[in-house]
Motif scaffolding. Sequence first.
Motif, PDB file in Angstrom:
ATOM      1  N   VAL A 122       0.694  -0.992   0.113  1.00 48.41           N
ATOM      2  CA  VAL A 122      -0.152  -0.076   0.019  1.00 48.41           C
ATOM      3  C   VAL A 122       0.801   1.330   0.054  1.00 48.41           C
ATOM      4  CG1 VAL A 122      -1.734   1.337   1.529  1.00 48.41           C
ATOM      5  CG2 VAL A 122      -1.852  -1.199   1.191  1.00 48.41           C
ATOM      6  N   ASN A 123       0.584   2.121  -1.007  1.00 48.31           N
ATOM      7  CA  ASN A 123       1.321   3.304  -0.994  1.00 48.31           C
ATOM      8  C   ASN A 123       0.219   4.449  -1.184  1.00 48.31           C
ATOM      9  OD1 ASN A 123       4.161   2.883  -1.315  1.00 48.31           O
ATOM     10  ND2 ASN A 123       3.349   1.305  -2.697  1.00 48.31           N
ATOM     11  N   LEU A 124       0.492   5.628  -0.364  1.00 45.56           N
ATOM     12  CA  LEU A 124      -0.483   6.821  -0.732  1.00 45.56           C
ATOM     13  C   LEU A 124       0.091   8.144  -0.131  1.00 45.56           C
ATOM     14  CD1 LEU A 124      -1.677   7.272   2.561  1.00 45.56           C
ATOM     15  CD2 LEU A 124      -2.571   5.031   1.862  1.00 45.56           C
ATOM     16  N   CYS A 125      -0.378   9.152  -0.705  1.00 49.46           N
ATOM     17  CA  CYS A 125       0.019  10.372  -0.347  1.00 49.46           C
ATOM     18  C   CYS A 125      -0.938  11.358   0.175  1.00 49.46           C
ATOM     19  CB  CYS A 125       0.675  11.244  -1.585  1.00 49.46           C
ATOM     20  SG  CYS A 125       2.137  10.687  -2.212  1.00 49.46           S
ATOM     21  N   VAL A 126      -0.657  11.873   1.220  1.00 43.58           N
ATOM     22  CA  VAL A 126      -1.707  12.703   2.279  1.00 43.58           C
ATOM     23  C   VAL A 126      -1.313  14.126   2.098  1.00 43.58           C
ATOM     24  CG1 VAL A 126      -3.088  13.126   4.228  1.00 43.58           C
ATOM     25  CG2 VAL A 126      -2.323  10.765   3.439  1.00 43.58           C
ATOM     26  N   VAL A 127      -2.204  15.030   1.544  1.00 40.59           N
ATOM     27  CA  VAL A 127      -1.832  16.328   1.843  1.00 40.59           C
ATOM     28  C   VAL A 127      -1.710  16.908   3.098  1.00 40.59           C
ATOM     29  CG1 VAL A 127      -2.715  18.789   1.101  1.00 40.59           C
ATOM     30  CG2 VAL A 127      -3.050  16.895  -0.360  1.00 40.59           C
ATOM     31  N   ASP A 128      -0.758  17.992   3.464  1.00 36.73           N
ATOM     32  CA  ASP A 128      -0.219  18.302   4.642  1.00 36.73           C
ATOM     33  C   ASP A 128      -1.511  19.300   5.090  1.00 36.73           C
ATOM     34  OD1 ASP A 128       2.115  16.810   4.564  1.00 36.73           O
ATOM     35  OD2 ASP A 128       3.620  18.531   4.381  1.00 36.73           O
ATOM     36  N   GLY A 129      -1.939  19.135   6.088  1.00 31.27           N
ATOM     37  CA  GLY A 129      -3.020  19.805   6.755  1.00 31.27           C
ATOM     38  C   GLY A 129      -4.336  18.936   6.602  1.00 31.27           C
ATOM     39  N   ASN A 130      -4.414  17.880   5.949  1.00 29.77           N
ATOM     40  CA  ASN A 130      -5.521  17.235   6.060  1.00 29.77           C
ATOM     41  C   ASN A 130      -5.524  15.979   7.322  1.00 29.77           C
ATOM     42  OD1 ASN A 130      -7.703  15.219   5.413  1.00 29.77           O
ATOM     43  ND2 ASN A 130      -7.035  14.902   3.399  1.00 29.77           N
ATOM     44  N   LEU A 131      -5.840  16.525   8.324  1.00 35.68           N
ATOM     45  CA  LEU A 131      -5.482  15.747   9.707  1.00 35.68           C
ATOM     46  C   LEU A 131      -6.409  14.693   9.896  1.00 35.68           C
ATOM     47  CD1 LEU A 131      -5.043  18.792  12.224  1.00 35.68           C
ATOM     48  CD2 LEU A 131      -3.342  17.611  10.894  1.00 35.68           C
ATOM     49  N   PRO A 132      -7.754  14.699   9.135  1.00 39.78           N
ATOM     50  CA  PRO A 132      -8.546  13.557   9.466  1.00 39.78           C
ATOM     51  C   PRO A 132      -7.832  12.135   8.635  1.00 39.78           C
ATOM     52  CG  PRO A 132      -9.739  15.492   9.082  1.00 39.78           C
ATOM     53  CD  PRO A 132      -8.380  15.711   8.916  1.00 39.78           C
ATOM     54  N   SER A 133      -7.318  12.475   7.303  1.00 42.89           N
ATOM     55  CA  SER A 133      -6.675  11.509   6.643  1.00 42.89           C
ATOM     56  C   SER A 133      -5.399  10.929   7.189  1.00 42.89           C
ATOM     57  CB  SER A 133      -6.546  11.884   5.243  1.00 42.89           C
ATOM     58  OG  SER A 133      -7.717  11.960   4.422  1.00 42.89           O
ATOM     59  N   HIS A 134      -4.501  12.087   7.948  1.00 38.39           N
ATOM     60  CA  HIS A 134      -3.349  11.521   8.557  1.00 38.39           C
ATOM     61  C   HIS A 134      -3.713  10.783   9.594  1.00 38.39           C
ATOM     62  CE1 HIS A 134      -0.300  13.834   6.350  1.00 38.39           C
ATOM     63  NE2 HIS A 134      -1.206  14.806   6.290  1.00 38.39           N
ATOM     64  N   ARG A 135      -4.573  10.998  10.523  1.00 38.08           N
ATOM     65  CA  ARG A 135      -5.069  10.166  11.443  1.00 38.08           C
ATOM     66  C   ARG A 135      -5.804   9.034  11.290  1.00 38.08           C
ATOM     67  NH1 ARG A 135      -6.657  15.314  14.034  1.00 38.08           N
ATOM     68  NH2 ARG A 135      -8.840  15.191  12.829  1.00 38.08           N
ATOM     69  N   LEU A 136      -6.369   8.834  10.019  1.00 39.59           N
ATOM     70  CA  LEU A 136      -6.873   7.573   9.630  1.00 39.59           C
ATOM     71  C   LEU A 136      -5.810   6.524   9.195  1.00 39.59           C
ATOM     72  CD1 LEU A 136      -9.154   5.509   8.441  1.00 39.59           C
ATOM     73  CD2 LEU A 136      -9.201   6.885   6.324  1.00 39.59           C
ATOM     74  N   PHE A 137      -5.049   7.051   8.453  1.00 39.83           N
ATOM     75  CA  PHE A 137      -3.906   5.931   7.971  1.00 39.83           C
ATOM     76  C   PHE A 137      -2.880   5.808   8.977  1.00 39.83           C
ATOM     77  CE2 PHE A 137      -5.300   8.242   3.801  1.00 39.83           C
ATOM     78  CZ  PHE A 137      -5.877   7.171   3.469  1.00 39.83           C
ATOM     79  N   GLN A 138      -2.464   6.705  10.033  1.00 39.53           N
ATOM     80  CA  GLN A 138      -1.945   6.272  11.043  1.00 39.53           C
ATOM     81  C   GLN A 138      -2.426   5.316  11.840  1.00 39.53           C
ATOM     82  OE1 GLN A 138      -1.009  10.017  12.718  1.00 39.53           O
ATOM     83  NE2 GLN A 138       0.421  10.810  10.986  1.00 39.53           N
ATOM     84  N   SER A 139      -3.613   5.442  11.971  1.00 39.56           N
ATOM     85  CA  SER A 139      -4.529   4.358  13.048  1.00 39.56           C
ATOM     86  C   SER A 139      -4.476   3.040  12.128  1.00 39.56           C
ATOM     87  CB  SER A 139      -5.799   5.056  13.321  1.00 39.56           C
ATOM     88  OG  SER A 139      -6.677   4.959  12.136  1.00 39.56           O
ATOM     89  N   LEU A 140      -4.343   2.935  10.805  1.00 34.97           N
ATOM     90  CA  LEU A 140      -4.601   1.564  10.184  1.00 34.97           C
ATOM     91  C   LEU A 140      -3.176   1.155  10.188  1.00 34.97           C
ATOM     92  CD1 LEU A 140      -6.753   2.536   7.178  1.00 34.97           C
ATOM     93  CD2 LEU A 140      -7.309   1.176   9.094  1.00 34.97           C
ATOM     94  N   GLY A 141      -2.098   1.603  10.645  1.00 34.40           N
ATOM     95  CA  GLY A 141      -0.634   1.165  10.860  1.00 34.40           C
ATOM     96  C   GLY A 141       0.123   1.356   9.527  1.00 34.40           C
ATOM     97  N   CYS A 142      -0.184   2.270   8.990  1.00 35.33           N
ATOM     98  CA  CYS A 142       0.662   3.016   7.680  1.00 35.33           C
ATOM     99  C   CYS A 142       1.911   3.582   8.462  1.00 35.33           C
ATOM    100  CB  CYS A 142       0.047   3.940   6.944  1.00 35.33           C
ATOM    101  SG  CYS A 142      -1.566   3.096   5.921  1.00 35.33           S
ATOM    102  N   GLU A 143       3.114   3.312   7.553  1.00 35.49           N
ATOM    103  CA  GLU A 143       4.319   4.083   8.284  1.00 35.49           C
ATOM    104  C   GLU A 143       4.525   5.199   7.294  1.00 35.49           C
ATOM    105  OE1 GLU A 143       7.417   1.240   8.291  1.00 35.49           O
ATOM    106  OE2 GLU A 143       5.938  -0.640   8.714  1.00 35.49           O
ATOM    107  N   GLU A 144       5.120   6.311   7.860  1.00 39.40           N
ATOM    108  CA  GLU A 144       5.422   7.504   7.352  1.00 39.40           C
ATOM    109  C   GLU A 144       6.776   7.356   6.641  1.00 39.40           C
ATOM    110  OE1 GLU A 144       6.778  12.066   7.884  1.00 39.40           O
ATOM    111  OE2 GLU A 144       5.205  11.123   9.107  1.00 39.40           O
ATOM    112  N   VAL A 145       6.842   7.431   5.179  1.00 39.83           N
ATOM    113  CA  VAL A 145       8.094   7.196   4.271  1.00 39.83           C
ATOM    114  C   VAL A 145       9.051   8.450   4.175  1.00 39.83           C
ATOM    115  CG1 VAL A 145       8.982   6.160   2.171  1.00 39.83           C
ATOM    116  CG2 VAL A 145       7.005   5.246   3.280  1.00 39.83           C
ATOM    117  N   CYS A 146       8.051   9.383   3.795  1.00 44.34           N
ATOM    118  CA  CYS A 146       8.879  10.756   3.481  1.00 44.34           C
ATOM    119  C   CYS A 146       7.742  11.735   3.178  1.00 44.34           C
ATOM    120  CB  CYS A 146       9.856  10.580   1.922  1.00 44.34           C
ATOM    121  SG  CYS A 146       8.847  10.314   0.469  1.00 44.34           S
TER     122      CYS A 146
END
Length: 217
Positions: free
Chosen positions: A184-208
């Motif tokens: 799974v790869n995806l990009c989240v716009v900085d400032g879109n806090l709900p999406s950041h929280r969603l993917f972090q809670s699902l266990g995604c790792e920040e790459v860059c």
Amino acid sequence: VVALQCGWYGIVVHTLEPSCQELVNSLTRTQLIQWGRKGLFFPFVHERFYTAVKKVLMSKVEGEIVPTHNTTYWMHQDRAAELQATWPGDVYVSPLDISHAAIVNAAWPHHTSDSLQYVQQLIELSYSAGLFLNNGDGKPVCWALQADYGIGLLHTTDPHLRKGYARILMKYMFNMLGKRGLAVNLCVVDGNLPSHRLFQSLGCEEVCKCVFLMVNN
């Protein structure tokens, strides 16, 4: 350097060379890029060479350069395949079809006069999922597509926000990709806090961090 054409004119760049000078030289000297072409953009430019690419772009184009800063997330396919999506009885999940392209495109914050073709091609050629109401009108109330940069265009219509539909859909897509051996790869716009929280809670790792550079010409 790779040129992509699908509604827009995208230039994908990457380098492993630490100073980025080889990339700068390639972009500066090449005769292959149509710098004045409508729809020119540089997607997912890595933070390490963002400044170098933007400097070259500023010397080549006359239009406004609009940067969109993002965070890239990743999940290994084995972990993604373990996620299980369940949903209440009044909704169902199904792949999108071409009739949904206009709805998806209209709701996309980054849509342009050329982006409908891009959305249509994603639906036809890649993976997608929509969440539908059993007693609805056949239009999805939440959706996402597998784009060239990973899962993208995630959207929930206003009347159905905060019902957990995006989480259901992401588990569904993560599982689908994982079972096919795809990370799974995806990009989240900085400032879109709900999406950041969603993917972090699902266990995604920040790459860059990465930047989408769009030229308004």
